[in-house]
Design an enzyme around this catalytic site. Structure first.
Site, mmCIF file in Angstrom:
data_model
loop_
_atom_site.group_PDB
_atom_site.id
_atom_site.type_symbol
_atom_site.label_atom_id
_atom_site.label_comp_id
_atom_site.label_asym_id
_atom_site.label_seq_id
_atom_site.Cartn_x
_atom_site.Cartn_y
_atom_site.Cartn_z
ATOM 1 N N ASN A 136 10.049 4.539 2.403
ATOM 2 C CA ASN A 136 10.050 4.019 3.769
ATOM 3 C C ASN A 136 11.344 3.271 4.030
ATOM 4 O O ASN A 136 12.047 2.853 3.107
ATOM 5 C CB ASN A 136 8.879 3.040 3.951
ATOM 6 C CG ASN A 136 7.536 3.709 3.800
ATOM 7 O OD1 ASN A 136 6.988 4.267 4.723
ATOM 8 N ND2 ASN A 136 6.993 3.644 2.585
ATOM 9 N N HIS A 190 7.131 4.704 12.426
ATOM 10 C CA HIS A 190 7.019 4.718 10.954
ATOM 11 C C HIS A 190 8.033 5.722 10.429
ATOM 12 O O HIS A 190 7.834 6.935 10.500
ATOM 13 C CB HIS A 190 5.597 5.116 10.548
ATOM 14 C CG HIS A 190 5.354 5.065 9.076
ATOM 15 N ND1 HIS A 190 4.591 4.084 8.482
ATOM 16 C CD2 HIS A 190 5.763 5.874 8.062
ATOM 17 C CE1 HIS A 190 4.531 4.294 7.178
ATOM 18 N NE2 HIS A 190 5.239 5.379 6.900
ATOM 19 N N CYS A 228 5.748 10.032 -0.060
ATOM 20 C CA CYS A 228 4.456 10.701 0.087
ATOM 21 C C CYS A 228 4.314 11.789 -0.977
ATOM 22 O O CYS A 228 5.174 12.670 -1.064
ATOM 23 C CB CYS A 228 4.332 11.315 1.482
ATOM 24 S SG CYS A 228 2.784 12.216 1.734
ATOM 25 N N ARG A 276 0.831 -1.207 0.000
ATOM 26 C CA ARG A 276 0.000 0.000 0.000
ATOM 27 C C ARG A 276 0.865 1.256 0.000
ATOM 28 O O ARG A 276 0.951 1.970 -0.984
ATOM 29 C CB ARG A 276 -0.941 -0.002 1.222
ATOM 30 C CG ARG A 276 -2.106 1.007 1.109
ATOM 31 C CD ARG A 276 -1.754 2.451 1.388
ATOM 32 N NE ARG A 276 -1.281 2.687 2.747
ATOM 33 C CZ ARG A 276 -0.865 3.887 3.179
ATOM 34 N NH1 ARG A 276 -0.865 4.933 2.346
ATOM 35 N NH2 ARG A 276 -0.428 4.041 4.421
ATOM 36 N N ASP A 277 1.558 1.507 1.089
ATOM 37 C CA ASP A 277 2.336 2.739 1.220
ATOM 38 C C ASP A 277 3.499 2.758 0.237
ATOM 39 O O ASP A 277 3.908 3.816 -0.233
ATOM 40 C CB ASP A 277 2.849 2.866 2.660
ATOM 41 C CG ASP A 277 3.275 4.279 2.998
ATOM 42 O OD1 ASP A 277 2.965 5.194 2.231
ATOM 43 O OD2 ASP A 277 3.927 4.461 4.042
#
Length: 283
Positions: free
Chosen positions: A248, A206, A239, A15-16
């Site tokens: 990430n 995170h 992002c 997802r991210d």
């Protein structure tokens, strides 16, 4: 220094990690990535986001992805940023949901076109509905250390969102270094303060690796008592509303470091490498 015996890694790559990719990754290839990740022994995978396809075209196949996760029988999570998204997730029998609110007012406006106040109001409705259906709830707090629009983020800004999440009875709260500008000192101090103010809350770290400090920040968070961390296979991610932010922290790098420190994760590093090679091939 004090280190835990065990750490939980939550995989957020499907997802991210993929949401910001401009070229659509086919549903079948996403499914294969999820299958490979599930084989590593990871406890939870964030696999989809019920966001309007015009906003995030990469997540347009959320329904099919979660149906596949249900077939596999794996623990997974889907992002549900609004009430409509939650209704779709409930219909699809998603077991765990996540919502997000920024600690930065400007970022929240840029990201979801709403004030923090309005976002928290909608979250409270989402939490109540999710609890009625017995769902596990994660609350993401974005931009918890600094913001590309506002600069340094004060603890009081983070605490405001955290307090609202806790009042909504979320099951865990993920504290995000969304633009990857945090350093070990502020990470330790911020988590230490959160632990003091909300001692019964489950925290997740995170971290993004924009400045190459994500692994150091994980160590700092562990010193403050955090034992759960998000990570993305191959370091995928970023992002769209955080200029300059990179991916990430890479799952395989986190696991390698933890295993060398004799901290158990339950993950198979060799299978993670296979998943990483496949994930990179998707881009």
């Amino acid at each position: 220094m004090i280190f835990p015996n065990n750490v939980e890694i939550i995989e957020v790559g499907p997802r991210d990690g993929l949401q910001n990719e401009k070229k659509f990754v086919s549903t079948e290839r996403k499914k294969e990535l999820i299958r490979l990740l599930a084989s590593t022994g990871v406890n939870r995978i964030e696999t989809a986001s019920f966001v309007h396809p015009k906003v995030l075209p990469q997540m347009a196949d959320a329904q099919e992805i979660v149906a596949y996760c249900n077939e596999l029988g794996i623990p997974y999570m889907a992002l549900t940023p609004n009430r409509k998204a939650l209704e779709l997730a409930i219909e699809a029998k998603v077991p765990q949901i996540a919502v997000f609110v920024g600690a930065s007012e400007t970022f929240n406006e840029q990201n979801i076109r709403r004030s923090i106040h309005d976002s928290l109001q909608e979250c409270s409705e989402i939490f109540a509905m999710a609890k009625q259906h017995g769902l596990f709830i994660r609350g993401y707090v974005s931009m918890c250390f600094s913001c590309p629009y506002e600069g340094p983020i004060q603890y009081s800004q983070v605490k405001r969102v955290v307090r609202s999440f806790i009042d909504g009875r979320v099951d865990e709260i993920s504290i995000g270094d969304t633009n990857g500008q945090a350093n070990p000192r502020i990470v330790f101090e911020r988590f230490q303060q959160l632990q003091m103010d909300f001692p019964t809350t489950t925290w997740v770290g995170h971290f993004h690796d924009t400045n190459g400090l994500a692994l150091a920040n994980i160590i700092a968070a562990m010193q403050a008592g955090v034992t759960k961390f998000d990570a993305s296979i191959g370091g995928l991610g970023g992002c769209p509303f955080s200029p300059g932010a990179t991916g990430n922290v890479a799952t395989e790098s986190v696991v390698k470091m933890l295993h060398e420190m004799n901290i158990e994760t339950g993950l198979d590093l060799q299978k993670l490498q296979q998943a990483k090679d496949y994930a990179v091939s998707l881009l």
